[in-house]
Motif scaffolding. Structure first.
Motif, PDB file in Angstrom:
ATOM      1  N   VAL A   5       0.782  -1.211  -0.174  1.00 12.62           N
ATOM      2  CA  VAL A   5      -0.089  -0.022   0.139  1.00 12.62           C
ATOM      3  C   VAL A   5       0.817   1.003  -0.034  1.00 12.62           C
ATOM      4  O   VAL A   5       1.730   1.216   0.574  1.00 12.62           O
ATOM      5  N   LYS A   6       0.695   2.077  -0.903  1.00 12.63           N
ATOM      6  CA  LYS A   6       1.323   3.497  -1.062  1.00 12.63           C
ATOM      7  C   LYS A   6       1.309   4.122   0.180  1.00 12.63           C
ATOM      8  O   LYS A   6       2.034   4.818   0.832  1.00 12.63           O
ATOM      9  N   ASP A   7      -0.050   4.483   0.471  1.00 12.97           N
ATOM     10  CA  ASP A   7      -0.452   5.252   1.785  1.00 12.97           C
ATOM     11  C   ASP A   7      -1.432   4.366   2.568  1.00 12.97           C
ATOM     12  O   ASP A   7      -2.628   4.355   2.085  1.00 12.97           O
ATOM     13  N   PRO A   8      -1.107   4.136   3.670  1.00 13.70           N
ATOM     14  CA  PRO A   8      -2.020   3.290   4.589  1.00 13.70           C
ATOM     15  C   PRO A   8      -3.294   4.100   4.960  1.00 13.70           C
ATOM     16  O   PRO A   8      -4.093   3.743   5.604  1.00 13.70           O
ATOM     17  N   HIS A   9      -3.008   5.496   4.906  1.00 18.18           N
ATOM     18  CA  HIS A   9      -4.214   6.273   5.432  1.00 18.18           C
ATOM     19  C   HIS A   9      -4.917   6.842   4.004  1.00 18.18           C
ATOM     20  O   HIS A   9      -6.050   7.658   4.390  1.00 18.18           O
ATOM     21  N   ASP A  10      -4.992   6.458   2.800  1.00 13.97           N
ATOM     22  CA  ASP A  10      -5.621   6.596   1.991  1.00 13.97           C
ATOM     23  C   ASP A  10      -7.209   6.218   1.788  1.00 13.97           C
ATOM     24  O   ASP A  10      -7.256   5.133   1.580  1.00 13.97           O
ATOM     25  N   THR A  11      -7.937   6.945   2.425  1.00 16.30           N
ATOM     26  CA  THR A  11      -9.533   6.526   2.457  1.00 16.30           C
ATOM     27  C   THR A  11      -9.992   6.188   1.111  1.00 16.30           C
ATOM     28  O   THR A  11     -10.779   5.364   0.918  1.00 16.30           O
ATOM     29  N   GLN A  12      -9.795   6.800   0.138  1.00 19.36           N
ATOM     30  CA  GLN A  12     -10.185   6.702  -1.161  1.00 19.36           C
ATOM     31  C   GLN A  12      -9.886   5.216  -1.693  1.00 19.36           C
ATOM     32  O   GLN A  12     -10.610   4.232  -2.153  1.00 19.36           O
ATOM     33  N   ALA A  13      -8.505   4.750  -1.677  1.00 20.42           N
ATOM     34  CA  ALA A  13      -8.091   3.474  -2.036  1.00 20.42           C
ATOM     35  C   ALA A  13      -8.821   2.417  -0.949  1.00 20.42           C
ATOM     36  O   ALA A  13      -9.378   1.355  -1.544  1.00 20.42           O
ATOM     37  N   ILE A  14      -9.038   2.798   0.311  1.00 23.46           N
ATOM     38  CA  ILE A  14      -9.725   1.709   1.165  1.00 23.46           C
ATOM     39  C   ILE A  14     -11.075   1.465   0.893  1.00 23.46           C
ATOM     40  O   ILE A  14     -11.769   0.486   0.752  1.00 23.46           O
ATOM     41  N   GLU A  15     -11.676   2.605   0.423  1.00 26.79           N
ATOM     42  CA  GLU A  15     -13.281   2.553   0.124  1.00 26.79           C
ATOM     43  C   GLU A  15     -13.502   1.871  -1.255  1.00 26.79           C
ATOM     44  O   GLU A  15     -14.135   0.695  -1.354  1.00 26.79           O
ATOM     45  N   GLN A  16     -12.458   2.149  -2.422  1.00 26.58           N
ATOM     46  CA  GLN A  16     -12.466   1.186  -3.452  1.00 26.58           C
ATOM     47  C   GLN A  16     -12.335  -0.290  -3.319  1.00 26.58           C
ATOM     48  O   GLN A  16     -13.118  -1.167  -3.789  1.00 26.58           O
ATOM     49  N   ALA A  17     -11.482  -0.712  -2.505  1.00 29.82           N
ATOM     50  CA  ALA A  17     -11.076  -1.978  -1.987  1.00 29.82           C
ATOM     51  C   ALA A  17     -12.348  -2.753  -1.162  1.00 29.82           C
ATOM     52  O   ALA A  17     -13.011  -3.956  -1.537  1.00 29.82           O
ATOM     53  N   VAL A  18     -13.006  -1.779  -0.381  1.00 24.41           N
ATOM     54  CA  VAL A  18     -13.930  -2.472   0.286  1.00 24.41           C
ATOM     55  C   VAL A  18     -15.256  -2.589  -0.430  1.00 24.41           C
ATOM     56  O   VAL A  18     -15.984  -3.504  -0.340  1.00 24.41           O
ATOM     57  N   VAL A  19     -15.659  -1.675  -1.358  1.00 24.99           N
ATOM     58  CA  VAL A  19     -16.853  -1.631  -2.249  1.00 24.99           C
ATOM     59  C   VAL A  19     -16.669  -2.838  -3.133  1.00 24.99           C
ATOM     60  O   VAL A  19     -17.632  -3.499  -3.579  1.00 24.99           O
ATOM     61  N   PHE A  20     -15.212  -2.995  -3.561  1.00 24.16           N
ATOM     62  CA  PHE A  20     -15.201  -4.269  -4.532  1.00 24.16           C
ATOM     63  C   PHE A  20     -15.615  -5.522  -3.692  1.00 24.16           C
ATOM     64  O   PHE A  20     -16.188  -6.358  -4.401  1.00 24.16           O
ATOM     65  N   LEU A  21     -14.971  -5.600  -2.687  1.00 26.33           N
ATOM     66  CA  LEU A  21     -15.305  -6.808  -1.715  1.00 26.33           C
ATOM     67  C   LEU A  21     -17.022  -6.815  -1.550  1.00 26.33           C
ATOM     68  O   LEU A  21     -17.642  -8.192  -1.521  1.00 26.33           O
ATOM     69  N   LEU A  22     -17.555  -5.745  -1.413  1.00 24.00           N
ATOM     70  CA  LEU A  22     -18.781  -5.696  -0.980  1.00 24.00           C
ATOM     71  C   LEU A  22     -19.724  -6.182  -2.317  1.00 24.00           C
ATOM     72  O   LEU A  22     -20.876  -6.462  -1.987  1.00 24.00           O
ATOM     73  N   GLY A  23     -19.167  -5.843  -3.432  1.00 25.80           N
ATOM     74  CA  GLY A  23     -19.958  -6.131  -4.735  1.00 25.80           C
ATOM     75  C   GLY A  23     -19.838  -7.700  -5.104  1.00 25.80           C
ATOM     76  O   GLY A  23     -20.926  -8.016  -5.653  1.00 25.80           O
ATOM     77  N   ARG A  24     -18.949  -8.309  -4.402  1.00 27.67           N
ATOM     78  CA  ARG A  24     -19.111  -9.737  -4.419  1.00 27.67           C
ATOM     79  C   ARG A  24     -20.040 -10.592  -3.629  1.00 27.67           C
ATOM     80  O   ARG A  24     -20.803 -11.462  -4.025  1.00 27.67           O
TER      81      ARG A  24
END
Length: 162
Positions: free
Chosen positions: A8-27
């Motif tokens: 992870v480039k920036d562990p505090h990047d909320t946008q990257a976290i949200e993208q990853a979480v939404v991807f998981l919730l989409g499954r």
């Protein structure tokens, strides 16, 4: 195939976290605890993950109650008993009180469910001996039914219909 874990480039990047979480919730639906564990394993900072999850919960994109209802319905349709369901919910990070509330609202007849599982697995023929009867009881117990429901189901399942 072995995949390298991307750092992870920036562990505090909320946008990257949200993208990853939404991807998981989409499954599939997932509990907040599962998502926290997965995001932390990727290297995101716990406070940033908690912030994103709170935002998604507020928007209704992630709900532990919706996840729990879905998983409970799946488990009951697969003829699992309450002990197994409680254990699964605890493993997924769902509060026991929420699990109890959902189970009470759904109002499941555990004895009837145990009979259905017994008949699906063993039919209506009585066991040949005590060893076979014990094996059938262990099967229902392993699927999470209370002992009283196991014994009742074993008795009811082999009775001839009236």
């Amino acid at each position: 195939m072995f995949q390298r874990k991307r750092e992870v480039k920036d562990p505090h990047d909320t946008q990257a976290i949200e993208q990853a979480v939404v991807f998981l919730l989409g499954r599939r639906e997932q509990s907040a605890a599962e998502l926290q564990r997965k995001m932390r394993a990727k290297g995101f900072h716990p406070d940033a993950v908690d912030e994103v999850l709170a935002s998604l919960q507020q928007r209704g994109w992630q709900s532990d109650e919706r996840f729990a209802e879905s998983l409970i319905r799946q488990r009951t349709e697969s003829c699992y008993g309450p002990l197994k369901i409680y254990a699964d919910m605890q493993q997924k990070g769902i509060d026991r009180g929420l699990t109890e509330a959902i189970l009470e609202r759904i109002n499941i007849n555990w004895q009837q469910l145990a009979v259905a599982r017994y008949q699906r697995r063993f039919g209506t023929e009585p066991p040949a001996d005590d060893k076979e009867a014990a094996r059938r009881q262990r099967h229902l117990a392993a699927r999470g039914f209370y002992p009283a429901d196991v014994y009742a189901a074993c008795k009811i399942a082999v009775q001839a219909p009236d």
